[in-house]
Design a protein around this motif. Structure first.
Motif, PDB file in Angstrom:
ATOM      1  N   ILE A  13     -24.342  76.322 -33.810  1.00 42.37           N
ATOM      2  CA  ILE A  13     -23.107  76.274 -34.789  1.00 42.37           C
ATOM      3  C   ILE A  13     -23.036  77.898 -35.292  1.00 42.37           C
ATOM      4  CG2 ILE A  13     -22.520  76.772 -36.990  1.00 42.37           C
ATOM      5  CD1 ILE A  13     -23.230  74.053 -37.241  1.00 42.37           C
ATOM      6  N   SER A  14     -24.093  78.265 -34.811  1.00 42.72           N
ATOM      7  CA  SER A  14     -24.328  80.336 -34.930  1.00 42.72           C
ATOM      8  C   SER A  14     -23.370  80.623 -34.022  1.00 42.72           C
ATOM      9  CB  SER A  14     -25.933  80.740 -35.706  1.00 42.72           C
ATOM     10  OG  SER A  14     -26.510  80.562 -34.602  1.00 42.72           O
ATOM     11  N   GLN A  15     -23.799  80.376 -32.901  1.00 41.13           N
ATOM     12  CA  GLN A  15     -23.315  80.663 -31.392  1.00 41.13           C
ATOM     13  C   GLN A  15     -21.999  80.637 -31.026  1.00 41.13           C
ATOM     14  OE1 GLN A  15     -25.704  82.569 -29.614  1.00 41.13           O
ATOM     15  NE2 GLN A  15     -26.473  82.628 -31.644  1.00 41.13           N
ATOM     16  N   THR A  16     -21.696  79.433 -31.851  1.00 43.98           N
ATOM     17  CA  THR A  16     -19.494  78.950 -31.686  1.00 43.98           C
ATOM     18  C   THR A  16     -18.877  79.483 -32.539  1.00 43.98           C
ATOM     19  OG1 THR A  16     -20.789  76.978 -32.415  1.00 43.98           O
ATOM     20  CG2 THR A  16     -21.176  76.871 -29.780  1.00 43.98           C
ATOM     21  N   PHE A  23     -25.741  85.782 -37.234  1.00 40.79           N
ATOM     22  CA  PHE A  23     -26.732  84.356 -36.864  1.00 40.79           C
ATOM     23  C   PHE A  23     -27.438  84.311 -38.639  1.00 40.79           C
ATOM     24  CE2 PHE A  23     -31.198  83.043 -35.960  1.00 40.79           C
ATOM     25  CZ  PHE A  23     -31.180  81.745 -34.918  1.00 40.79           C
ATOM     26  N   LEU A  24     -28.214  84.648 -38.878  1.00 45.49           N
ATOM     27  CA  LEU A  24     -28.770  84.474 -40.174  1.00 45.49           C
ATOM     28  C   LEU A  24     -27.520  83.592 -41.006  1.00 45.49           C
ATOM     29  CD1 LEU A  24     -31.873  85.443 -40.939  1.00 45.49           C
ATOM     30  CD2 LEU A  24     -30.717  87.146 -41.835  1.00 45.49           C
ATOM     31  N   GLU A  25     -27.008  84.099 -41.901  1.00 47.95           N
ATOM     32  CA  GLU A  25     -25.430  83.305 -42.500  1.00 47.95           C
ATOM     33  C   GLU A  25     -26.119  82.178 -42.166  1.00 47.95           C
ATOM     34  OE1 GLU A  25     -22.289  85.798 -43.218  1.00 47.95           O
ATOM     35  OE2 GLU A  25     -23.785  87.553 -43.240  1.00 47.95           O
ATOM     36  N   SER A  26     -25.546  82.247 -40.559  1.00 53.10           N
ATOM     37  CA  SER A  26     -25.514  80.465 -40.443  1.00 53.10           C
ATOM     38  C   SER A  26     -27.121  80.062 -40.999  1.00 53.10           C
ATOM     39  CB  SER A  26     -25.011  80.602 -39.271  1.00 53.10           C
ATOM     40  OG  SER A  26     -23.479  81.227 -38.951  1.00 53.10           O
ATOM     41  N   LEU A  31     -29.809  75.683 -43.867  1.00 52.55           N
ATOM     42  CA  LEU A  31     -30.552  75.479 -44.354  1.00 52.55           C
ATOM     43  C   LEU A  31     -30.727  74.860 -45.664  1.00 52.55           C
ATOM     44  CD1 LEU A  31     -34.059  75.661 -44.524  1.00 52.55           C
ATOM     45  CD2 LEU A  31     -34.085  77.864 -45.697  1.00 52.55           C
ATOM     46  N   ASP A  32     -29.478  75.921 -45.864  1.00 55.91           N
ATOM     47  CA  ASP A  32     -29.271  74.644 -47.536  1.00 55.91           C
ATOM     48  C   ASP A  32     -28.730  73.734 -47.909  1.00 55.91           C
ATOM     49  OD1 ASP A  32     -29.601  77.530 -49.196  1.00 55.91           O
ATOM     50  OD2 ASP A  32     -27.829  78.368 -48.961  1.00 55.91           O
ATOM     51  N   VAL A  33     -27.754  73.279 -46.507  1.00 51.17           N
ATOM     52  CA  VAL A  33     -27.437  71.833 -46.810  1.00 51.17           C
ATOM     53  C   VAL A  33     -28.132  70.684 -45.527  1.00 51.17           C
ATOM     54  CG1 VAL A  33     -25.023  72.743 -46.232  1.00 51.17           C
ATOM     55  CG2 VAL A  33     -26.015  72.579 -44.448  1.00 51.17           C
TER      56      VAL A  33
END
Length: 121
Positions: A13-16, A23-26, A31-33
């Motif tokens: 997801i972070s790459q697409t 990256f860190l936000e994704s 981690l939250d979900v």
């Protein structure tokens, strides 16, 4: 195994997602979900294993994938990369979960697994 599949999905997801340097936000969102999606997924998977004895492995995996896909509903309004990759992760987990979860040999009951017991020769 589920945590590894979930992590791989969120790396994808972070790459697409089209945003650079997020990256860190994704990964934090992933981690939250994880508890919201992962706990119901694992509960459904463990409960479904008891049904496995009455059906073939392929049918079991297909029928298990359907409710696991529904566990991804919290991501419905996030966007295509998030929901798409998470749904693929749910399907991958259904395809890779051990079926049966606890092999009979580990439980001490080897009968019924294609080899005769030593006293039935």
């Amino acid at each position: 195994m589920y945590v590894l599949i979930h992590t791989a999905a969120w790396v994808a997801i972070s790459q697409t997602d089209g945003r650079e340097d997020h990256f860190l936000e994704s990964m934090v969102l992933g981690l939250d979900v994880l508890p919201i999606i992962g706990i119901p997924t694992l509960l459904i998977a463990v409960l479904a294993v008891s049904v496995h004895k009455r059906m073939g492995v392929v049918r079991f995996r297909v029928l298990l994938a359907l409710p696991l896909i529904l566990c991804a509903w919290p991501l419905l309004y996030t966007g295509p990369p998030e929901i798409g990759c998470q749904v693929m992760a749910q399907i991958a987990f259904a395809a890779l979960i051990p079926a049966p979860l606890f092999p009979q040999e580990r439980l001490g009951r080897a009968e019924g697994w294609g080899r005769p017991s030593p006293d039935r020769r």
